[in-house]
Structures are given as structure tokens and as C-alpha cells.
Motif scaffolding. Structure first.
Motif, mmCIF file in Angstrom:
data_model
loop_
_atom_site.group_PDB
_atom_site.id
_atom_site.type_symbol
_atom_site.label_atom_id
_atom_site.label_comp_id
_atom_site.label_asym_id
_atom_site.label_seq_id
_atom_site.Cartn_x
_atom_site.Cartn_y
_atom_site.Cartn_z
ATOM 1 N N THR A 25 0.765 -1.218 0.085
ATOM 2 C CA THR A 25 0.067 -0.059 -0.059
ATOM 3 C C THR A 25 0.889 1.288 0.129
ATOM 4 O OG1 THR A 25 0.026 0.023 2.376
ATOM 5 C CG2 THR A 25 -1.857 -1.074 1.312
ATOM 6 N N VAL A 26 2.174 1.060 0.237
ATOM 7 C CA VAL A 26 3.100 2.286 0.272
ATOM 8 C C VAL A 26 4.206 1.770 -0.510
ATOM 9 C CG1 VAL A 26 2.179 3.402 2.381
ATOM 10 C CG2 VAL A 26 4.111 1.372 2.498
ATOM 11 N N PRO A 27 5.068 2.629 -1.265
ATOM 12 C CA PRO A 27 6.166 2.405 -1.924
ATOM 13 C C PRO A 27 7.500 1.788 -1.405
ATOM 14 C CG PRO A 27 5.856 4.739 -2.030
ATOM 15 C CD PRO A 27 4.738 3.910 -1.448
ATOM 16 N N LYS A 84 19.703 8.462 3.975
ATOM 17 C CA LYS A 84 18.680 7.330 4.771
ATOM 18 C C LYS A 84 18.539 6.050 3.890
ATOM 19 C CE LYS A 84 15.926 10.828 7.167
ATOM 20 N NZ LYS A 84 14.329 11.309 7.286
ATOM 21 N N GLU A 85 18.200 4.924 4.317
ATOM 22 C CA GLU A 85 18.344 3.898 3.576
ATOM 23 C C GLU A 85 16.785 3.394 3.458
ATOM 24 O OE1 GLU A 85 20.925 0.002 3.341
ATOM 25 O OE2 GLU A 85 19.783 0.185 5.137
ATOM 26 N N MET A 86 16.169 3.241 2.333
ATOM 27 C CA MET A 86 14.619 2.811 2.340
ATOM 28 C C MET A 86 14.711 1.563 1.391
ATOM 29 S SD MET A 86 13.326 6.536 2.045
ATOM 30 C CE MET A 86 14.956 7.167 1.171
ATOM 31 N N VAL A 87 13.845 0.569 1.971
ATOM 32 C CA VAL A 87 13.527 -0.682 1.014
ATOM 33 C C VAL A 87 12.123 -0.703 0.556
ATOM 34 C CG1 VAL A 87 13.490 -3.222 1.195
ATOM 35 C CG2 VAL A 87 15.364 -1.820 2.527
ATOM 36 N N SER A 88 11.963 -1.117 -0.668
ATOM 37 C CA SER A 88 10.619 -1.133 -1.141
ATOM 38 C C SER A 88 9.845 -2.345 -0.513
ATOM 39 C CB SER A 88 10.792 -1.531 -2.568
ATOM 40 O OG SER A 88 11.166 -2.602 -2.837
ATOM 41 N N THR A 89 8.505 -2.516 -0.589
ATOM 42 C CA THR A 89 7.780 -3.591 -0.048
ATOM 43 C C THR A 89 7.962 -4.806 -0.620
ATOM 44 O OG1 THR A 89 6.010 -2.561 -1.366
ATOM 45 C CG2 THR A 89 5.838 -1.689 0.852
ATOM 46 N N TYR A 92 10.767 -5.631 -1.499
ATOM 47 C CA TYR A 92 12.229 -6.107 -1.256
ATOM 48 C C TYR A 92 12.961 -6.168 -2.493
ATOM 49 C CZ TYR A 92 10.521 -7.015 3.765
ATOM 50 O OH TYR A 92 10.078 -6.625 4.856
ATOM 51 N N ARG A 93 12.782 -5.528 -3.477
ATOM 52 C CA ARG A 93 13.462 -5.674 -4.769
ATOM 53 C C ARG A 93 14.078 -4.194 -5.100
ATOM 54 N NH1 ARG A 93 14.703 -10.701 -5.852
ATOM 55 N NH2 ARG A 93 12.689 -12.037 -5.827
ATOM 56 N N LYS A 94 13.896 -3.362 -4.491
ATOM 57 C CA LYS A 94 14.287 -1.895 -4.764
ATOM 58 C C LYS A 94 14.918 -1.363 -3.354
ATOM 59 C CE LYS A 94 11.704 1.435 -6.106
ATOM 60 N NZ LYS A 94 11.075 2.288 -6.954
ATOM 61 N N ILE A 95 15.995 -0.759 -3.414
ATOM 62 C CA ILE A 95 16.690 0.073 -2.114
ATOM 63 C C ILE A 95 17.285 1.446 -2.391
ATOM 64 C CG2 ILE A 95 19.045 -0.790 -2.321
ATOM 65 C CD1 ILE A 95 18.706 -1.438 0.666
ATOM 66 N N LEU A 96 16.904 2.440 -1.640
ATOM 67 C CA LEU A 96 16.969 3.608 -2.140
ATOM 68 C C LEU A 96 17.714 4.731 -1.142
ATOM 69 C CD1 LEU A 96 16.274 6.437 -3.855
ATOM 70 C CD2 LEU A 96 14.317 6.686 -2.361
ATOM 71 N N GLY A 110 14.615 11.113 1.371
ATOM 72 C CA GLY A 110 13.458 10.594 1.701
ATOM 73 C C GLY A 110 13.070 10.178 0.100
ATOM 74 N N ASP A 111 11.892 9.514 -0.246
ATOM 75 C CA ASP A 111 11.408 8.887 -1.339
ATOM 76 C C ASP A 111 10.301 9.931 -2.091
ATOM 77 O OD1 ASP A 111 9.395 8.591 0.675
ATOM 78 O OD2 ASP A 111 8.609 7.030 -0.400
ATOM 79 N N GLY A 112 10.066 11.052 -1.750
ATOM 80 C CA GLY A 112 9.255 12.033 -2.396
ATOM 81 C C GLY A 112 9.973 12.709 -3.379
ATOM 82 N N VAL A 113 9.228 12.995 -4.434
ATOM 83 C CA VAL A 113 9.647 13.994 -5.737
ATOM 84 C C VAL A 113 10.668 14.925 -5.235
ATOM 85 C CG1 VAL A 113 8.955 15.217 -7.772
ATOM 86 C CG2 VAL A 113 7.672 13.457 -6.907
#
Length: 415
Positions: A19-21, A245-250, A252-256, A260-263
Motif C-alpha cells: 500500500t506504500v512504495p 537514509k536507507e529505504m527498502v521497497s515493500t 524487497y526488490r529496490k533499495i533507495l 526521502g522517497d518523495g519527488v
């Protein structure tokens, strides 16, 4: 290798539709949150960047001051951290032990121009609310203290023009290296910082998998084992930069790696692991066009067959300017045109053509340099100019050159 993770509230499943990226702390179970908190506490760090040692984020600085408060401020009583009143939130609300005089402390991990107005707003909000009046004597003037590694000249100008000038204090701190850990210097006093410094040239990075947070463990578990060590090296390098910051997709196939993940958030790197392969994306300088506010955009890399996607020594075949996934079916054939982006870059270019493309073909790349260093007042220092000249002379065919440029771009962009 993957660490089992359950979710609170049933908002997401491990492999289900998200439900969230990107995953957030709220998606962890209570056990997962405890695990992450232990990892965070055990792996706190300082970072070495630009010849200076600093806290990795403002939150890390706040955590350190909060834990060491009684030692650093023996004459003050801490009332509340991150106190919010009337939509204003101050880092530390305190009072003096001797007279119960109200004291507001604002912490900054870098230079900030707006400290006086920020503290003045806190002052007004606190006086109108007069919270904790059983501990604080509001008949006394509110002392406003800003603590930062440096202060912009505008802060002093604003202070001089304020009717509360006598109530402001600017305290400058420094962090020094001592046996590969830190020392915090404030008001001529030195306080130990027990966690290590990342990024020191002579220190090898810690590649212990047990130090990974829960979501990152799951991402790593889906990578081929041959790539684990180089991924951990790259991850350590990226997280050694300020504010990353480290962010993982729901899935688990993408890590940013970004603020933050916003535009509008600043980004430095992204790794995707899909059925089409593993791809590293970096945010690099792009062609300088007047209507492009920030000449930085996302590039993906097509490596020579069999190359490690995280190794600095891997050879590059194509540098691809794209906001989307990297589609190998779009690879241009010999003597064909790949098309242009709105930045004026070829969508697909060979690595040794990237720099001339990003500089719009100029023989020297000075205008790209000026935009990369946006916010730095000319004349540019000799060290920066010599660094850029070395880049202009190189033929960037390996991944390490682009990773280094992405890191330097990140650090100039956040000033």
C-alpha cells in the motif's frame, strides 16, 4: 540470509501488494522494532567528510546531546526534548538549576541562517503557554541558545537587530577524531563520543551482516552471495554521507539512498533487483540548461557481461539517463541515435562520452562545475578546481568513477 519480518496492523504482507512504495517502521512487528532499535544503537557512527568529522544527521546530534545532557550542561535541568507548543517544536526545553530561568536550546548539525527567527518563535509560543510552570520561573527572561558547528553572518545580523539580543547565545561545537572515535568540544570542554568514525581513509569499513536493519537483511538475502561483500562496501560508503537514509521497497526488490522517497527529496543512489537483472542507479550532474533548476538527474549503468553491479572496478558499456527502469531492449544499435532527454543528454551514451554530454560539448567543463557547486561563492578554491580538472582529463569507464562523482555531487548539493 533473509530475516523473517512480520507487520503490525496487517497493512502489508511479505510478498503481497504494497500500500506504500517503501517500508516504514510502522510495518515492523514489535519484535522487528526492537531488533532495529538494537541495531541502530549498536551501530551509531560519526562521518568523515570534506576533511571534517560530523554527526551523520541532526537526529544523531540530538540523541548524543540528550544522552550526555547532565555532563555537557551541569548547570541546566532538562525539562523536555522535542517539546511542541502552538505548532512550534524546540529541540530542548530546559531551565537553570539555580534560578529556574527558562532556557531553549536549538541544535543544528550544519550552518543555518534562520536561527534567530526560529528561536524567537519558540520563545513566543512557550511564553504564551507557560508549560511546566511548576519547574520554570517565567518571570525571568527566556535564554535562547543555538548550538551548531558554525554560524552564518546573517545570524549575527539578526541577533543585533532583535530586541532580545541579550538573551541569545551562539555556541559553536566541533568534533575531533581520537583513536578512530570522536570527541565533542563545546565551551572549551571535551566530551567523549563512544561510536566510531566512518569514512576515515585509513579505516576499513565494518561489513558485519549482523549490523543490518531488518528490511536491509531481506534485501541482501535476495542478492547473489557473490555480490554481498561489494554491496555492503557500497552501502557503507553511501550511509557515510550526511543526511542519507536507507529505504527498502515493500517487495524487497529496490533499495533507495536519499533524504526521502518523495519527488522533492534529494537522492544519491538506487539499486533494483528484478527479473531483468540488478541495476545500480546514481544521481549525477546533467547538461546545464537555464530552465533546469538543479542540473542533477538519474542515470543507470549497463555493465560488461559478468560484471559485479556494486564493484568499483566493474567496466561500463552504457550510461543511461532514465527516470524509469533500464530496458535493455532499448539499447541502441551501432550507428543509431538513442534520442535526447529534456536535459539535452543522450538517453544512452558510452561512458567516455558522459562528461562532454553533461557539459554540452564544451572543451572545458567549467559551467557544469559551477552548477554542481551551486551555493559555493566564487572564486573556487584550488583544491576543488584541481579535483574537477582531474575528472575532465580522465576517461570514465569504470563504475568507481561514477560512484565517486555521485558522492561528491551529493555533498555539494546539500550545502
Amino acid at each position: 540470509m533473509g530475516l523473517p519480518v512480520s507487520y503490525a496492523g496487517g497493512q502489508c504482507s511479505l510478498y503481497g501488494i504494497a500500500t506504500v512504495p517503501y517500508l516504514k517502521a510502522k510495518h515492523l512487528s514489535t519484535q522487528g522494532k526492537r531488533f532495529n532499535e538494537r541495531v541502530k544503537t549498536a551501530n551509531r557512527k560519526l562521518i568523515y567528510i570534506g576533511g571534517e568529522i560530523r554527526f551523520q544527521s541532526e537526529m544523531d546530534l540530538e540523541d548524543y546531546i540528550d544522552e550526555k545532557f547532565d555532563e555537557i550542561f551541569p548547570s541546566l535541568l532538562k525539562i523536555k526534548r522535542q517539546h511542541t507548543v502552538q505548532m512550534q517544536r524546540c529541540d530542548l526545553l530546559c531551565c537553570t538549576k539555580s534560578e529556574n530561568q527558562p532556557v531553549i536550546i536549538e541544535l543544528k548539525n550544519e550552518e543555518d541562517r534562520g536561527l534567530v527567527s526560529q528561536l524567537t518563535r519558540y520563545r513566543k509560543a512557550i511564553l504564551s503557554n507557560k508549560c511546566f510552570d511548576d519547574k520554570i520561573d517565567y518571570s525571568l527572561p527566556v535564554k535562547m541558545i543555538a548550538i551548531a558547528p558554525g554560524f552564518h553572518k546573517d545570524n549575527y545580523t539578526d541577533k543585533e537587530s532583535s530586541k532580545f539580543e541579550d538573551d541569545f547565545d551562539f555556541w559553536e561545537f566541533a568534533v575531533e577524531n581520537h583513536n578512530n572515535s570522536g570527541r565533542f568540544k563545546l565551551l572549551s570542554e571535551i566530551h567523549e563520543i563512544s561510536y566510531p568514525v566512518f569514512g576515515l581513509p585509513e579505516i576499513s569499513p565494518n561489513l558485519d551482516r549482523s549490523s543490518l536493519p531488518a528490511f536491509t537483511c531481506n534485501f541482501l538475502g535476495r542478492l547473489p552471495r557473490d555480490y554481498h561483500t561489494d554491496f555492503l562496501k557500497l552501502r557503507t560508503l553511501l550511509l557515510s554521507q550526511p543526511k542519507v537514509k536507507e529505504m527498502v521497497s515493500t517487495t524487497y526488490r529496490k533499495i533507495l539512498y536519499a533524504t526521502g522517497d518523495g519527488v522533492n527529496h534529494k537522492k544519491v543512489a538506487e539499486i533494483t533487483n528484478t527479473t531483468n537483472g540488478i541495476v545500480l542507479f546514481l544521481w549525477l550532474p546533467t547538461a546545464v540548461i537555464k530552465n533546469i533548476k538543479t542540473p542533477v538527474t538519474r542515470f543507470g549503468f549497463v555493465l560488461k557481461k559478468g560484471s559485479n553491479p556494486f564493484s568499483e572496478s566493474s567496466s561500463i558499456e552504457w550510461v543511461v539517463c532514465t527516470k524509469n527502469t533500464l530496458n535493455l531492449n532499448e539499447e541502441p544499435q551501432p550507428n543509431t541515435y538513442s534520442g535526447m532527454t529534456r536535459h539535452g543528454m543522450l538517453k544512452w551514451c558510452q561512458p567516455n562520452m558522459y562528461l562532454s554530454q553533461a557539459a554540452l560539448g564544451y572543451n572545458n567543463t567549467f559551467w557544469l562545475l559551477i552548477n554542481l557547486l551551486k551555493g559555493i561563492t566564487p572564486p573556487l578554491d584550488n583544491t576543488t578546481l584541481e579535483w574537477w580538472k582531474s575528472y575532465a582529463k580522465e576517461t570514465p569507464t569504470n563504475l568507481g568513477w561514477f560512484i565517486d562523482l555521485a558522492i561528491k555531487t551529493w555533498n555539494y548539493r546539500i550545502k
